[in-house]
Design a protein around this motif. Structure first.
Motif, PDB file in Angstrom:
ATOM      1  N   HIS A   1     -17.647 -19.465   5.965  1.00 33.93           N
ATOM      2  CA  HIS A   1     -17.145 -18.081   5.957  1.00 33.93           C
ATOM      3  C   HIS A   1     -15.715 -18.086   5.428  1.00 33.93           C
ATOM      4  CE1 HIS A   1     -15.925 -14.116   7.364  1.00 33.93           C
ATOM      5  NE2 HIS A   1     -17.200 -13.831   7.499  1.00 33.93           N
TER       6      HIS A   1
ATOM      7  N   GLN B   1     -24.716 -17.920  17.022  1.00 39.96           N
ATOM      8  CA  GLN B   1     -25.609 -16.766  17.031  1.00 39.96           C
ATOM      9  C   GLN B   1     -26.760 -16.987  16.057  1.00 39.96           C
ATOM     10  OE1 GLN B   1     -22.936 -13.494  16.691  1.00 39.96           O
ATOM     11  NE2 GLN B   1     -24.277 -12.084  17.733  1.00 39.96           N
TER      12      GLN B   1
ATOM     13  N   ILE C   1     -25.435 -18.746  12.703  1.00 37.58           N
ATOM     14  CA  ILE C   1     -23.974 -18.824  12.617  1.00 37.58           C
ATOM     15  C   ILE C   1     -23.547 -20.022  13.467  1.00 37.58           C
ATOM     16  CG2 ILE C   1     -21.823 -17.525  12.875  1.00 37.58           C
ATOM     17  CD1 ILE C   1     -23.934 -16.077  11.166  1.00 37.58           C
TER      18      ILE C   1
ATOM     19  N   VAL D   1     -22.330 -20.313   7.885  1.00 41.49           N
ATOM     20  CA  VAL D   1     -23.503 -19.435   7.896  1.00 41.49           C
ATOM     21  C   VAL D   1     -24.612 -20.132   7.116  1.00 41.49           C
ATOM     22  CG1 VAL D   1     -24.363 -17.125   7.381  1.00 41.49           C
ATOM     23  CG2 VAL D   1     -21.936 -17.456   7.844  1.00 41.49           C
TER      24      VAL D   1
ATOM     25  N   LYS E   1     -22.251  -7.530   8.067  1.00 38.49           N
ATOM     26  CA  LYS E   1     -21.015  -8.092   8.604  1.00 38.49           C
ATOM     27  C   LYS E   1     -21.385  -8.839   9.861  1.00 38.49           C
ATOM     28  CE  LYS E   1     -17.562  -4.601   7.666  1.00 38.49           C
ATOM     29  NZ  LYS E   1     -16.748  -3.594   8.281  1.00 38.49           N
ATOM     30  N   LEU E   2     -20.605  -9.840  10.213  1.00 45.34           N
ATOM     31  CA  LEU E   2     -20.895 -10.552  11.452  1.00 45.34           C
ATOM     32  C   LEU E   2     -20.304  -9.814  12.643  1.00 45.34           C
ATOM     33  CD1 LEU E   2     -20.444 -14.203  10.272  1.00 45.34           C
ATOM     34  CD2 LEU E   2     -22.544 -12.980  10.739  1.00 45.34           C
ATOM     35  N   GLU E   3     -19.166  -9.158  12.455  1.00 46.74           N
ATOM     36  CA  GLU E   3     -18.591  -8.383  13.563  1.00 46.74           C
ATOM     37  C   GLU E   3     -17.735  -7.252  13.019  1.00 46.74           C
ATOM     38  OE1 GLU E   3     -16.020 -10.616  16.079  1.00 46.74           O
ATOM     39  OE2 GLU E   3     -15.042 -11.653  14.431  1.00 46.74           O
TER      40      GLU E   3
ATOM     41  N   MET F   1     -24.807  -8.840  14.401  1.00 41.25           N
ATOM     42  CA  MET F   1     -24.856  -8.523  12.967  1.00 41.25           C
ATOM     43  C   MET F   1     -24.811  -7.008  12.786  1.00 41.25           C
ATOM     44  SD  MET F   1     -27.978  -8.945  10.276  1.00 41.25           S
ATOM     45  CE  MET F   1     -28.074 -10.683  10.052  1.00 41.25           C
TER      46      MET F   1
ATOM     47  N   ASN G   1     -14.977  -8.950   4.295  1.00 46.60           N
ATOM     48  CA  ASN G   1     -15.762  -9.646   5.320  1.00 46.60           C
ATOM     49  C   ASN G   1     -17.231  -9.205   5.245  1.00 46.60           C
ATOM     50  OD1 ASN G   1     -16.543 -10.974   7.594  1.00 46.60           O
ATOM     51  ND2 ASN G   1     -15.665  -9.509   9.019  1.00 46.60           N
TER      52      ASN G   1
ATOM     53  N   LEU H   1     -18.351 -14.033  18.587  1.00 48.48           N
ATOM     54  CA  LEU H   1     -18.573 -12.945  17.643  1.00 48.48           C
ATOM     55  C   LEU H   1     -18.831 -11.658  18.418  1.00 48.48           C
ATOM     56  CD1 LEU H   1     -20.834 -14.616  14.980  1.00 48.48           C
ATOM     57  CD2 LEU H   1     -18.483 -13.906  14.717  1.00 48.48           C
ATOM     58  N   ASN H   2     -18.318 -10.551  17.892  1.00 46.38           N
ATOM     59  CA  ASN H   2     -18.546  -9.229  18.487  1.00 46.38           C
ATOM     60  C   ASN H   2     -18.120  -9.152  19.951  1.00 46.38           C
ATOM     61  OD1 ASN H   2     -19.417  -7.528  16.465  1.00 46.38           O
ATOM     62  ND2 ASN H   2     -21.453  -8.455  16.471  1.00 46.38           N
TER      63      ASN H   2
END
Length: 1215
Positions: free
Chosen positions: A257, A284, A274, A264, A317-319, A1, A303, A364-365
Motif C-alpha cells: 500500500h 482483514q 490485507i 494487499v 478504499k480500505l478505510e 472495505m 488512497n 483498519l476502520n
C-alpha cells in the motif's frame, strides 16, 4: 472495505488508474479495454482492436497515452484523446502478460509467455532491450518507482531483479537505437544493457506477481503455492524475510500500500487479504461469493485500490479518510493518525492534545468516526466502529494542550453513536432496544429514554435535544419532555451541520443537501451527481459545501452555484468572510481564499438589500451569461441591462423591463423589421403613441399606422395615409382609410373606380348623396339594385377616441431602485434625485436616436410610381406626416426623469387562493380545479356533479359586475367578507359567500316539517341538499365548526332512514324484507316525535304480517318514549295485549334488536358489533366491506373507505 464503484463485465485481467483524472482502465478477457469514470460511475470509452484477451494495461503518467498488451502478441499504444491506437509494437512470440510505462524515460516494459522481458522506446517505436533468463512464462515485469531496476516473476518459481542502469546511461537517441538494433540482430539476445542482479528462489510453485515497495528495499511476491513472500535486498544480495500464509488457492496479485504499512493480495480463492507489513500477520479479509480475483491496482496519488475479478471490477478504499472533527467557537478539534489535535482559527496554532491509541497498533476502520466536545468541561467523546460500535470519553485540563504525553485511560462504553447533550451529560445510542442512555462524565447512567423511531445514529440538536436518524427520515427529540419537536422525510443522512445561531440545519446525504429550520421545516433540497463531502454555514446564512471536486454555495431559497474547483477532496470546518478553513485527507489544516461576490450579490437580491446590490454592481466585475440569465429569471431585467453590451440581448432586456429609451437605441442599432415590430407592441402597451408611430414608420407598416391614427383620433394623418394608399395603388388601404375617416364620398369614389358600381350606388343612396346616386343609376340602367324594405339606414362613423392625439395619461409612480442608477457609472457622479417622482408625458421624455433628420413617414422614392410627368408625380416627401419635430426625442434635461410602468398587482382571486385552504374560497375565486382537489383531499369527494351549481353560485355571488362605457368590457369586482369603511385598501379579506350556517338551520327545520307531514321525497331532497352544501360552508368560531360537524351526523341519519322508507314503499311481494326495512328505520338516530312515527309504522307492519313478537318489541319501545299523542299510546297497549297471548313471529327476519348494530348505507343490512365495516370519510355512514371504493349512496359525494384529512370549514382550524 468501502466500495466506491463497481462494474459488471467480462473477466477483468488488467487495471490502471489515471494519475490525475478520476478514471480507470479495465482490460477484459473478451479483448475490450474499457475506460471508466469511477467518480461519476460512467463508461467513457471502449477500445477493441486486440484479438483475444488483453492481460496488461497502463496509463502514462503525463501524456494522454496508455499501453496495452494481449494474447495476439501485440503491444498497442493508444491516445485516449484521439480515441485511437497510435501504433503497434511487434516482437513477442507469445501471450503478453503485463505492460508498464517508465516513470521518466520513454520506455515500456513488457512480460510475455515467450520467456522474455522486453523494454521498448515508445518514441522511436523500437525494442531497445530483451531480458532473457527465465525458463517458463514470465507472468509480470515492473519498473522500480525510483531506481533503475526491473522485477519479474515467472512460472519457473523464481523472482528476478534486473539492473537496467547501463541502459539508462546510454544515449537514447534514435540513431543509437538503430545501431543497437543491428548489433542485437548480429548477437541475438546477447545485449548487455540489462543484467540479472538477484534471483529470488523460495516459492514451490510458479510465481504470478512481484512488486517493489515504493520507498524501502523490499519486494513482495505471490505464487501458485498459495503463499505471499516478503524479500529484502541490499546492494549485494537479496533474501527472504517472511512468508504470509492464509490464501486457499493460487495468489494472483500482490502489492504494498502506498500510504500505509500494509500488503494487499488477492487470489483465485475469491478473496482479497490485507496483511500487516511489520507484524506480518493478516489484518482483514474481503470475500466474494462466486468470483475469482485476478489483478490489483493502486492509485498513484490517492488512497484508492481496484481489483479485477471474473465478472467485473471494484474500486475501493480500505478505510475512511475523513478526519473526525468538531468546531467550538474559535477552536477546531480533530483526529490525525493516533492523536487528537487542536487548531485555533485566529492564530492558526496547531498542537496535539493527546494520543488515543498506542503506537504500532494497526487497525483498519478503527479510527474515530465522530467527535463530540463539551467546552465547559473540556471533555471529548470519540466514537468508532471498534467492537461493533464503541465510544471513549476523555476529560483533560486546558493547560495540558501541546504537551502530548501518554495515552490517558479513557472511560469506554458500547454504543452506535454518542454525543454531548448538555454541559456534563452525554447521550449514547443503544441500537438493540432503540433507546438512548443519558450518562454523566463518570460514565454512569443517569436516565434512559426510548426513541420514537427506529434510530441508527444520533446527532446534537441543541441542549437537551437529539436529532435521530433512520433510513428515510430524521426527527428532533426532546429528551426532557420526551416529545417530537420536528420530523422530516429525507434520503439517508450522513452528516448534520447546524448554523451558528442554531436556527437552520443542513442535512447532508451522499448525493443531496436538505436545508431545514430548527424544527425541521423543509426549506429546500439540492441534488448533486457527485458525492457531497462536507459543509459549513457562513456569517450571512449561506451554506457553503464541498463535493469531491468543487466548493459550492446554497442560498436559503435553494439557488446554488460553483465557487471553486478542487484538486483533492477537502472537509470544510469553518467559513469566515471569504476564507474557508478546512482539513484535507491527511488531517492537515488548510485555508482557502474564495471570491464570495457572486453568492453575496444573489443573497442581497434575495433579501432585497438593494443598496448592497448597487454598490456591488458599481465596484465589482460581475458579468457573464449565467449572471444575466439569473437576473432575468429573478425578475431584475433592469439590473441585467447594466451588464450587457450585445445589442440584441440589451433590446430583449429593455423590453422586459419596460425601458423604451434603451429599446429604441438598440432597435436603431440592430435595424431589423422584427425588432421594430416588437418595439411597437411594447410602446403600444405603454400607451406611447409617438414611439409606436415611429416603429411602424420604420417597418412601413401602413395598415397598423392607419389603425393607430384611428384610435388616437389623428384625422389629419389619416387623410395623408389615404393619399399614400392612393399613390401605392392599394385599393383596400384606400377603402379602409376612407372608412376610418367616415368619408362617404371617398368610399363611393373608390368603389366606382374599381368597378363595383352596385356597391357604390347603394353606399351613395343610403347616405343621401342623391346626385351621385342618380348618376350611377343612369350608368347601371336596368341593373339598379333594390334597397331592402322597411330598414332604416344608420350612418357608419367611427367612434371618437377617449383620448385624442397625445400619449396615454400616466400614473405618478416612484422610480424603481435601479432605474437611472447606472447612468453616471464611470463619471463618478451620484444621481441625487434617484428616488424622486417626476411628472410628464412619456412621449416627451424618451430619448429616441436622431436618425439624421429623418421625417416621420419618410419613404423611399422608388416605392412611388410617377403617374403624372407634368406635375412631377406624387412625391412622398410632400406627404410627410408632419415636420421633423414630431419624431419623439427626449431633451437632455429630462433624461434621468424616467417613469416606470407600475407592475400589475395580483388579482384578488389569487390572494384568496394563496391565503386560504378552504374549498369555498377557491370556488369563489373561480379556481374550481384547486377547490375540487381540496375537497378530495379533505373529505374524499369524487363526484362533483351535485356541487356544480353551488360552485357557480359561489363564484358569481362573491363578485359584482360594473359596466364602464359601451366599448369597454364588464369589470368584475371582488366583494370581501368582513369589509368595513375603515379597512386598509392594501389588505385583502376573504370572499363573501352566499351560503350561511343559519340558512342550513332553516333548511333542517323545513326537512323536519316535510318528514312529520309524510312528504318523504321532499324531505329527502331537503336533507341531501344540506349534505351537499356543508362542504362549501365557512364559519368563524370553533363552536360553529362543532355545530357543522354535528349537523352532518343528524342529516346523515335522516337521509339513510328516508332512503330505506322509500325503498320499503316500492316493495310489493317480499313481506319479510318489508318488515326488516321498517325495523331498521327505527334504529336511525331521529328526533323523538319522528322516532315514534317510525316505531308506530314498524309496529303496524309487523302486526299485520302476524309477527307478534317483533310488533310487541316496537310497541314496548314506543311506550318507553312517553308518547304525547294518546292515539299512539292506546294502539301500542292494544298490540302488546294481543301479542302476549301468542308471542311468536310468523316469518323469520334478519333483525336482532338485542345485538347492537348499524345499517349499511348501500345494502340496508345490519352490521352487528364486531363485524368489519368501512365508512364514508365525509358523512360517516357505515358500509359492508364489499362497498369499499364505491361512491357513498347516502351523501352521493365521497368514496367509501377513502383517505381524507377531515372537514375544514373555518380559518380558525389549524392544520
Amino acid at each position: 472495505m468501502l466500495t466506491k464503484f463497481e462494474t459488471k463485465s467480462n473477466r477483468v485481467k488488467g487495471l490502471s488508474f489515471h494519475p490525475k483524472r478520476p478514471w480507470i482502465l479495465a482490460s477484459l478477457h473478451s479483448g475490450v479495454i474499457q475506460l471508466w469514470d469511477y467518480r461519476m460511475g460512467t463508461l467513457i470509452d471502449k477500445f477493441d482492436e486486440h484479438d483475444g484477451p488483453v492481460r496488461g494495461v497502463h496509463f502514462h503518467h503525463s501524456q494522454p497515452l496508455f499501453v496495452s498488451g494481449g494474447d495476439d502478441y501485440k503491444i498497442k499504444v493508444w491516445n485516449y484523446k484521439l480515441h485511437r491506437c497510435l501504433f503497434t509494437l511487434l516482437g513477442h512470440l507469445d501471450y503478453i502478460r503485463t505492460v508498464q510505462f517508465h516513470h521518466e524515460s520513454p520506455w515500456i516494459v513488457s512480460a510475455s509467455d515467450d520467456q522474455t522481458i522486453r523494454i521498448w522506446n515508445w518514441q522511436s517505436r523500437t525494442c531497445i532491450s530483451v531480458l532473457t533468463g527465465h525458463n517458463h512464462y514470465v507472468m509480470c515485469a515492473l519498473f522500480h518507482p525510483r531506481e533503475d531496476l526491473v522485477v519479474s516473476a515467472s512460472l519457473d518459481q523464481t523472482v528476478r531483479v534486473w539492473d537496467i542502469g547501463s541502459l539508462k546511461r546510454k544515449n537514447a537517441s534514435p540513431a543509437d537505437d538503430i545501431l543497437r538494433l543491428s548489433q542485437m540482430n548480429t548477437d541475438l539476445f546477447g545485449g548487455v544493457d540489462a543484467v540479472v542482479k538477484y534471483v529470488l528462489e523460495g516459492h514451490d510453485r510458479g510465481v504470478n506477481w512481484a512488486s517493489f515497495h515504493p520507498a524501502l528495499p523490499l519486494i513482495v511476491s505471490a505464487a501458485d503455492d498459495r503463499q505471499v513472500k516478503l524479500w529484502r535486498m541490499n546492494d549485494t544480495k537479496a533474501w527472504e524475510v517472511d512468508t504470509l500464509r492464509g490464501h486457499m488457492n493460487n495468489v494472483s496479485c500482490v502489492m504494498f500500500h502506498a500510504k500505509q504499512d500494509i500488503i494487499v493480495s488477492n487470489s483465485e480463492d475469491k478473496s482479497i487479504r490485507i496483511w500487516d507489513a511489520t507484524k506480518r500477520t493478516g489484518v482483514q479479509t474481503f470475500r466474494r461469493e462466486h468470483d475469482r480475483f485476478w489483478i490489483l491496482a493502486a492509485h498513484p496519488e490517492m488512497n484508492l485500490l481496484a481489483a479485477g475479478h471474473d465478472s467485473g471490477m471494484i474500486v475501493f478504499k480500505l478505510e475512511r479518510e475523513r478526519p473526525a472533527f468538531v468546531v467550538s467557537g474559535d477552536s477546531l478539534f480533530y483526529t490525525k493518525d493516533r492523536f487528537l489535535c487542536f487548531y485555533e482559527f485566529s492564530t492558526q496554532r496547531d498542537v496535539q492534545v493527546l494520543p488515543f491509541r498506542r503506537p504500532g497498533s494497526l487497525s483498519l476502520n478503527q479510527s474515530p468516526k465522530t467527535l463530540s466536545y463539551s467546552p465547559s468541561e473540556n471533555a471529548f467523546l470519540l466514537c468508532s466502529d471498534v467492537d461493533g460500535g464503541s465510544y471513549e470519553l476523555y476529560c483533560i485540563s486546558k493547560d495540558g494542550y501541546g504537551r502530548g504525553g501518554d495515552v490517558q485511560d479513557a472511560k469506554k462504553g458500547h454504543g452506535g453513536s454518542a454525543v454531548f447533550v448538555a454541559r456534563n451529560r452525554f447521550a449514547v445510542l443503544e441500537k438493540s432496544n432503540n433507546q438512548v442512555l443519558i450518562k454523566n462524565l463518570k460514565n454512569e447512567i443517569v436516565k434512559k429514554s426510548v426513541l420514537p423511531i427506529a434510530t441508527d445514529a444520533i446527532f446534537y440538536a441543541g441542549t437537551g435535544n437529539l436529532l435521530c436518524r433512520s433510513e428515510d427520515r430524521v426527527v428532533i427529540f426532546d429528551l426532557q419532555q420526551r416529545i417530537l419537536l420536528g420530523d422530516l422525510q429525507t434520503p439517508f443522512i450522513k452528516y448534520v451541520v447546524w448554523s451558528n445561531d442554531m436556527e437552520n440545519v443542513a442535512l447532508l446525504s451522499k448525493h443531496a443537501i436538505i436545508i431545514a429550520s430548527k424544527k425541521l421545516v423543509h426549506q429546500c433540497t439540492l441534488h448533486e451527481t457527485i458525492r457531497v463531502k462536507s459543509g459549513a454555514w457562513d456569517d450571512n446564512g449561506v451554506f457553503i459545501y464541498t463535493t469531491l471536486n468543487h466548493i459550492k454555495y446554497c442560498l436559503p431559497n435553494g439557488d446554488n452555484g460553483i465557487i471553486k474547483t478542487l484538486d483533492i477532496p477537502i472537509y470544510i470546518t469553518k467559513v469566515s468572510g471569504n476564507t474557508i478553513f478546512c482539513l484535507d485527507r491527511d488531517g492537515k489544516s488548510r485555508t482557502i481564499i474564495i471570491d464570495a461576490t457572486e453568492y453575496i450579490f444573489k443573497l442581497s437580491l434575495l433579501k432585497k438589500r438593494y443598496d448592497h446590490v448597487m454598490n456591488m454592481i458599481r465596484n465589482s466585475q460581475l458579468c457573464g451569461q449565467a449572471m444575466i440569465a439569473y437576473l432575468q429569471q429573478k425578475g431584475f431585467p433592469e439590473v441585467a441591462l447594466h451588464f450587457v453590451k450585445d445589442e440584441r440581448i440589451r433590446f430583449n432586456l429593455a423590453l422586459e423591463s419596460g425601458n423604451i429609451q434603451i429599446a429604441v437605441a438598440s432597435a436603431t442599432a440592430i435595424d431589423e423589421k422584427d425588432h421594430w415590430y416588437r418595439l411597437g407592441v411594447e410602446a403600444l402597451r405603454q400607451g406611447n403613441a409617438g414611439i409606436v408611430e415611429y416603429a411602424y414608420q420604420r417597418t412601413k407598416n401602413f395598415e397598423r399606422l392607419s389603425f393607430l391614427y384611428l384610435i388616437t383620433g389623428n384625422k389629419e394623418k389619416l387623410s395623408k395615409m389615404l393619399k399614400i394608399a392612393e399613390v401605392k395603388n392599394d385599393v383596400m388601404g384606400q377603402f379602409h382609410n376612407a372608412l376610418y375617416m367616415g368619408d362617404i364620398r371617398e368610399r363611393v369614389k373608390i368603389l366606382e373606380n374599381v368597378g363595383h358600381l352596385p356597391l357604390a350606388y347603394i353606399t351613395a343612396s343610403v347616405h343621401g348623396l342623391h346626385d351621385v346616386a342618380e348618376r350611377l343609376a343612369a350608368e347601371l340602367g336596368d341593373n339598379v339594385p333594390s334597397l331592402p324594405e322597411g330598414k332604416v339606414p344608420s350612418l357608419l362613423i367611427p367612434p371618437s377616441p377617449v383620448i385624442s392625439g397625445s400619449d396615454w395619461p400616466l400614473l405618478r409612480v416612484m422610480r424603481g431602485m435601479f432605474d437611472g442608477a447606472f447612468d453616471n457609472i464611470g463619471r463618478g457622479v451620484a444621481d441625487e434625485e434617484e428616488y424622486e417622482a417626476v411628472d410628464g408625458d412619456w412621449g416627451e421624455e424618451l430619448d429616441i436616436v436622431d436618425a439624421d433628420g429623418l421625417q416621420n413617414g419618410e419613404l423611399e422614392d422608388g416605392e412611388v410610381a410617377e403617374e403624372n410627368d407634368e406635375e412631377g408625380g406624387w412625391e412622398l416627401e410632400d406627404l410627410g406626416l408632419g415636420p421633423e419635430v414630431d419624431t419623439p426625442k427626449a431633451s437632455s434635461a429630462t433624461q434621468s426623469s424616467v417613469f416606470v410602468a407600475p407592475t400589475p398587482g395580483m388579482p384578488v382571486s389569487n390572494i384568496w387562493i394563496q391565503k386560504s385552504s378552504l374549498a369555498a374560497d377557491h370556488a369563489a375565486a373561480g379556481n374550481f380545479d384547486t377547490a375540487m382537489r381540496l375537497l378530495n383531499r379533505q373529505l374524499g369527494i369524487r363526484n362533483f356533479a351535485p356541487l356544480k351549481s353551488m360552485f357557480l353560485d359561489l363564484h358569481t355571488g362573491s363578485h359584482s359586475y360594473l359596466r364602464a362605457f359601451s366599448s369597454a368590457p364588464v369589470i368584475p369586482l371582488a366583494i370581501e367578507r368582513d369589509w368595513t369603511e375603515s379597512s386598509s385598501p392594501n389588505v385583502r379579506g376573504s370572499p363573501v359567500l352566499p351560503f350561511k350556517l343559519s340558512q342550513l338551520d332553516e333548511k333542517l327545520k323545513a326537512g323536519y316539517r316535510f318528514f312529520t307531514a309524510g312528504k318523504f321525497t321532499e324531505a329527502l331532497r331537503t336533507f341531501v341538499n344540506i349534505l351537499h352544501t356543508i362542504p362549501l360552508i365557512v364559519v368563524e368560531s370553533r363552536r360553529e365548526v362543532d355545530e357543522v360537524k354535528e349537523l352532518i351526523i343528524i342529516v346523515k341519519e335522516y337521509v339513510l332512514g328516508l332512503q330505506m322508507e322509500l325503498k320499503r314503499r316500492e316493495i310489493k311481494d317480499n313481506p319479510a324484507r318489508l318488515q326488516e326495512l321498517a325495523a331498521y328505520f327505527t334504529h336511525c338516530n331521529l328526533q323523538a316525535p319522528h322516532l315514534r312515527l317510525a316505531l308506530q309504522s314498524a309496529m303496524t307492519v309487523c302486526f299485520r304480517s302476524k309477527n307478534l313478537a317483533s310488533a310487541a318489541n316496537f310497541a314496548r319501545r314506543l311506550l318507553e318514549t312517553s308518547p304525547t299523542i294518546e292515539n299512539q299510546a292506546k294502539q301500542a297497549r292494544q298490540v302488546l295485549a294481543a301479542a302476549e297471548r301468542n308471542m311468536t313471529d310468523a316469518t323469520e327476519l334478519n333483525y336482532d334488536f338485542r345485538n347492537p348494530f348499524v345499517i349499511c348505507g348501500a345494502t340496508y343490512v345490519p352490521i352487528y358489533r364486531g363485524q368489519k365495516d368501512v365508512s364514508c370519510p365525509y358523512c360517516t355512514s357505515r358500509f359492508v366491506p364489499s362497498q369499499e371504493a364505491q361512491l357513498c349512496t347516502v351523501c352521493d359525494l365521497a368514496v367509501v373507505g377513502a383517505d381524507a384529512s377531515g372537514l375544514l370549514c373555518s380559518p380558525s382550524q389549524k392544520r
